[in-house]
Scaffold this active site. Structure first.
Site, PDB file in Angstrom:
ATOM      1  N   GLU A   1       1.224  -1.290  -0.024  1.00 36.33           N
ATOM      2  CA  GLU A   1       0.097   0.243   0.150  1.00 36.33           C
ATOM      3  C   GLU A   1       0.943   1.338  -0.124  1.00 36.33           C
ATOM      4  OE1 GLU A   1      -3.231  -0.164  -0.149  1.00 36.33           O
ATOM      5  OE2 GLU A   1      -4.299  -2.614   0.447  1.00 36.33           O
TER       6      GLU A   1
ATOM      7  N   CYS B   1      -2.564   9.075   2.762  1.00 44.72           N
ATOM      8  CA  CYS B   1      -2.462   8.280   1.135  1.00 44.72           C
ATOM      9  C   CYS B   1      -3.650   9.284   0.581  1.00 44.72           C
ATOM     10  CB  CYS B   1      -1.969   7.103   1.804  1.00 44.72           C
ATOM     11  SG  CYS B   1      -3.704   6.210   2.292  1.00 44.72           S
TER      12      CYS B   1
HETATM   13  P1  NAP Z   1       8.132   5.333   4.100  1.00 45.30           P
HETATM   14  O1  NAP Z   1       9.733   6.291   5.349  1.00 45.30           O
HETATM   15  O2  NAP Z   1       8.273   4.451   3.395  1.00 45.30           O
HETATM   16  O3  NAP Z   1       8.620   4.768   5.563  1.00 45.30           O
HETATM   17  C1  NAP Z   1       6.714   3.350   6.242  1.00 45.30           C
HETATM   18  C2  NAP Z   1       7.233   2.806   6.649  1.00 45.30           C
HETATM   19  O4  NAP Z   1       8.834   1.544   6.143  1.00 45.30           O
HETATM   20  C3  NAP Z   1       8.099   2.592   7.968  1.00 45.30           C
HETATM   21  O5  NAP Z   1       7.608   1.425   8.915  1.00 45.30           O
HETATM   22  C4  NAP Z   1      10.039   2.846   7.998  1.00 45.30           C
HETATM   23  O6  NAP Z   1      10.977   2.279   8.753  1.00 45.30           O
HETATM   24  C5  NAP Z   1       9.883   1.064   6.782  1.00 45.30           C
HETATM   25  N1  NAP Z   1      10.690   1.920   5.524  1.00 45.30           N
HETATM   26  C6  NAP Z   1      11.447   2.886   4.987  1.00 45.30           C
HETATM   27  N2  NAP Z   1      12.468   2.090   4.471  1.00 45.30           N
HETATM   28  C7  NAP Z   1      12.135   1.006   3.772  1.00 45.30           C
HETATM   29  C8  NAP Z   1      13.716   0.249   3.259  1.00 45.30           C
HETATM   30  N3  NAP Z   1      14.289   0.193   2.244  1.00 45.30           N
HETATM   31  N4  NAP Z   1      12.857  -1.428   3.935  1.00 45.30           N
HETATM   32  C9  NAP Z   1      12.199  -1.301   4.425  1.00 45.30           C
HETATM   33  N5  NAP Z   1      11.452  -0.672   5.158  1.00 45.30           N
HETATM   34  C10 NAP Z   1      11.956   0.537   4.717  1.00 45.30           C
HETATM   35  O7  NAP Z   1       7.174   5.940   4.876  1.00 45.30           O
HETATM   36  P2  NAP Z   1       6.499   7.144   5.223  1.00 45.30           P
HETATM   37  O8  NAP Z   1       7.205   8.559   4.928  1.00 45.30           O
HETATM   38  O9  NAP Z   1       6.620   6.772   6.922  1.00 45.30           O
HETATM   39  O10 NAP Z   1       4.559   7.175   5.238  1.00 45.30           O
HETATM   40  C11 NAP Z   1       4.829   7.845   3.950  1.00 45.30           C
HETATM   41  C12 NAP Z   1       4.118   7.464   2.712  1.00 45.30           C
HETATM   42  O11 NAP Z   1       3.048   6.617   3.133  1.00 45.30           O
HETATM   43  C13 NAP Z   1       3.795   8.109   1.583  1.00 45.30           C
HETATM   44  O12 NAP Z   1       3.761   7.970   0.413  1.00 45.30           O
HETATM   45  C14 NAP Z   1       2.202   7.608   1.978  1.00 45.30           C
HETATM   46  O13 NAP Z   1       1.074   7.943   1.095  1.00 45.30           O
HETATM   47  C15 NAP Z   1       2.482   6.468   2.194  1.00 45.30           C
HETATM   48  N6  NAP Z   1       0.427   5.614   2.892  1.00 45.30           N
HETATM   49  C16 NAP Z   1      -0.118   4.734   1.626  1.00 45.30           C
HETATM   50  C17 NAP Z   1      -0.742   4.309   2.712  1.00 45.30           C
HETATM   51  C18 NAP Z   1      -1.586   3.167   1.532  1.00 45.30           C
HETATM   52  O14 NAP Z   1      -2.275   2.756   2.196  1.00 45.30           O
HETATM   53  N7  NAP Z   1      -1.468   3.281   0.648  1.00 45.30           N
HETATM   54  C19 NAP Z   1      -1.317   4.757   3.996  1.00 45.30           C
HETATM   55  C20 NAP Z   1      -0.652   5.497   4.462  1.00 45.30           C
HETATM   56  C21 NAP Z   1       0.965   5.861   4.216  1.00 45.30           C
HETATM   57  P3  NAP Z   1      11.830   3.725   8.936  1.00 45.30           P
HETATM   58  O15 NAP Z   1      10.286   4.731  10.116  1.00 45.30           O
HETATM   59  O16 NAP Z   1      12.313   3.174  10.214  1.00 45.30           O
HETATM   60  O17 NAP Z   1      12.220   4.652   8.121  1.00 45.30           O
END
Ligand code: NAP
Length: 470
Positions: free
Chosen positions: A231, A265
């Site tokens: 997601e 999102c």
């Molecule tokens: P993010 O940086 O991708 O972090 C999300 C999760 O992934 C965190 O637990 C993060 O850990 C982990 N993570 C980051 N990089 C990783 C990697 N290379 N390998 C494995 N795990 C990794 O996202 P965010 O900035 O927190 O959240 C915002 C994004 O999420 C936006 O793009 C938003 O649209 C999207 N989102 C999508 C949905 C949906 O349902 N489609 C819902 C909510 C949010 P750490 O915190 O330890 O870095």
């Protein structure tokens, strides 16, 4: 990123945690594996009782849990309370409906030369859930409630800035009665994810987060041949056509953009407005956006709290600056405040063009891009002209146009004359770079099930008209 609670309203570090060692992670996976042995042997009714107990706890502890989320990531206290309630509702929904969703599905036995044939849904085992901070309870619950009801076990790697909410979730499921290890929080950074995924006891993974994180986990899971649900981000269109009620559309547009301080999102991010109503809509929308009260998220009069991280705010401001530097016009907002807390004003930007960052990228803050189009066809072209495909919105009272939007918008959902949201009884997910797979409803529950075909005959070879060797 350190594992820490830093209050976005003040920038103060409130609590830090050492990441778990590899040995601690391995022990948690071992407990998860043992818990799976136990959980798969329980009835759906028993699991439903535990999930109902979780709902009761959520409701009883709503205010303090909401306060914790507000402190960790800055959403308004009112929004946080609503999130806790939504989680309790989802628990009750799955407790009430899982029996039906997981029931054996009979097939036409004669057509497959069987005495009896059916499909049985069975759990896979421990599932790794990598989750974001923006809805720190709901994002986890919409995975955990159906997964646990199906008999799976959850291993949560939550975002590093919401460790206390992550620990609360583990505690919640334990107190609700689920066996030890059925749901564990792993306090680790994202650098630990690969190793966890490579463990043979971990059977699948789900990630909600950015496109980059999605690509990374999909690669690791591909190497390990493990199922994933992703997601990811979105840059949802919100199309306004001439027949729309402009006051209502502008009101909902404001909420759809600024919910959760603009960090959702499925927030509407690109407002694509027919030229016949563009000026009128722009005026109503900008007026409503500027009237929103930005401030302390604990204050009940606040509409928009701080962004969750300093870095996130810088990113949003850089995207706005890039547009302005390249000729875009700001209708309201656009200035980064000084002082404590990572606040950003509701902002409307127009005269956007391809090549600007805002044209192509997701903006994760209370910033709206406004686009003028002169026909239905152009509206669809702009709406679909993105690498994302999560949610979409269209405003029109013309029934024929409603039908066309439902078909033509290239997204995981289409909401007409309303804003995109998620319901436990409707599938949720995206297409294109917004990810794959679905959460919620029976579809979401079955993502982490073995859809097992069972064929029972009377000793014959299973051959019949239409049978194949493989
Ligand atoms: P993010 O940086 O991708 O972090 C999300 C999760 O992934 C965190 O637990 C993060 O850990 C982990 N993570 C980051 N990089 C990783 C990697 N290379 N390998 C494995 N795990 C990794 O996202 P965010 O900035 O927190 O959240 C915002 C994004 O999420 C936006 O793009 C938003 O649209 C999207 N989102 C999508 C949905 C949906 O349902 N489609 C819902 C909510 C949010 P750490 O915190 O330890 O870095």
């Amino acid at each position: 990123m350190p594992i820490a609670t830093i209050n976005p309203a003040t920038g103060q570090v409130l609590k830090t945690y050492d990441p778990m060692s590899d040995e601690q992670v391995d022990a948690a996976i071992e407990r998860a594996d043992l818990a799976f042995g136990q959980l798969r042997g329980t009835t759906v009714a028993q699991r439903g009782q535990w999930l109902t107990a979780a709902a009761d706890l959520l409701e009883a502890e709503r205010d303090e849990t909401a306060r914790l989320m507000t402190t960790e990531m800055g959403k308004t206290y009112a929004a946080a309370k609503a999130e806790v309630t939504k989680c309790a509702t989802a628990c009750r929904f799955y407790a009430a409906n899982a029996e039906r969703m997981l029931a054996d599905e009979p097939a036409d036995a004669a057509a497959v030369s069987a005495k009896r044939a059916f499909v049985r849904y069975q759990p896979l085992g421990p599932v790794l859930a990598v989750m974001p901070w923006n809805f720190p309870l709901w994002q986890v619950m919409r995975f955990a409630a159906p997964a646990l009801m199906a008999g799976n076990v959850g291993l949560l790697k939550h975002a590093s800035n919401v460790p206390q909410t992550a620990l609360y979730l583990e505690d919640l499921f334990r107190r609700a009665g689920f066996p030890e290890g059925a749901f564990s929080t792993l306090l680790v950074g994202s650098d630990a994810v690969d190793r966890i995924l490579a463990d043979p006891r971990v059977r699948a993974a789900t990630l909600t987060g950015s496109e980059g994180a999605g690509r990374s986990i999909a690669q690791s899971a591909g190497r390990e041949l493990k199922k994933t649900v992703l997601e990811l981000g979105g840059s949802d269109p919100f199309v306004v056509m001439p027949s729309a009620d402009l006051d209502q559309a502008a009101e909902v547009a404001t909420t759809a953009r600024c919910q959760n301080n603009g960090q959702s999102c499925i927030a509407a991010k690109r407002f694509i407005v027919h030229t016949d109503v563009f000026d009128a809509f722009a005026e109503k929308f900008a007026a409503r956006m500027s009237a929103l009260r930005v401030g302390d998220p604990m204050d009940e009069n606040t509409d928009v709290g701080p962004l969750a991280t300093d870095r996130g705010r810088d990113e949003v401001h850089e995207q706005v600056q890039d547009a302005v530097d390249n000729g875009a016009t700001i209708l309201c907002g656009g200035e980064k405040p000084t002082g404590d807390g990572w606040y950003y004003p509701p902002t409307v930007v127009t005269d956007l063009r391809p090549g600007m960052r805002m044209w192509a990228e997701e903006v994760f803050g209370p910033v709206a891009g406004l686009y003028r189009v002169s026909s239905y066809e152009e509206a669809i072209e702009v709406a679909n002209g993105t690498s994302f495909g999560l949610g979409s919105n269209a405003w029109t009272t013309d029934p024929a146009e409603q039908e066309r939007f439902a078909t033509d918008l290239d997204a995981g959902n289409v909401f007409i004359n309303g804003m995109t949201t998620s319901y436990p009884d409707l599938p949720f997910g995206g297409v294109k770079n917004s990810g794959y797979g679905r959460e919620l409803s029976a579809v979401g529950m079955r993502e982490f099930c073995n859809t097992k075909t069972v064929w029972i005959g009377e000793g014959q070879a299973g051959a019949g008209a239409g049978a194949h060797a493989e």
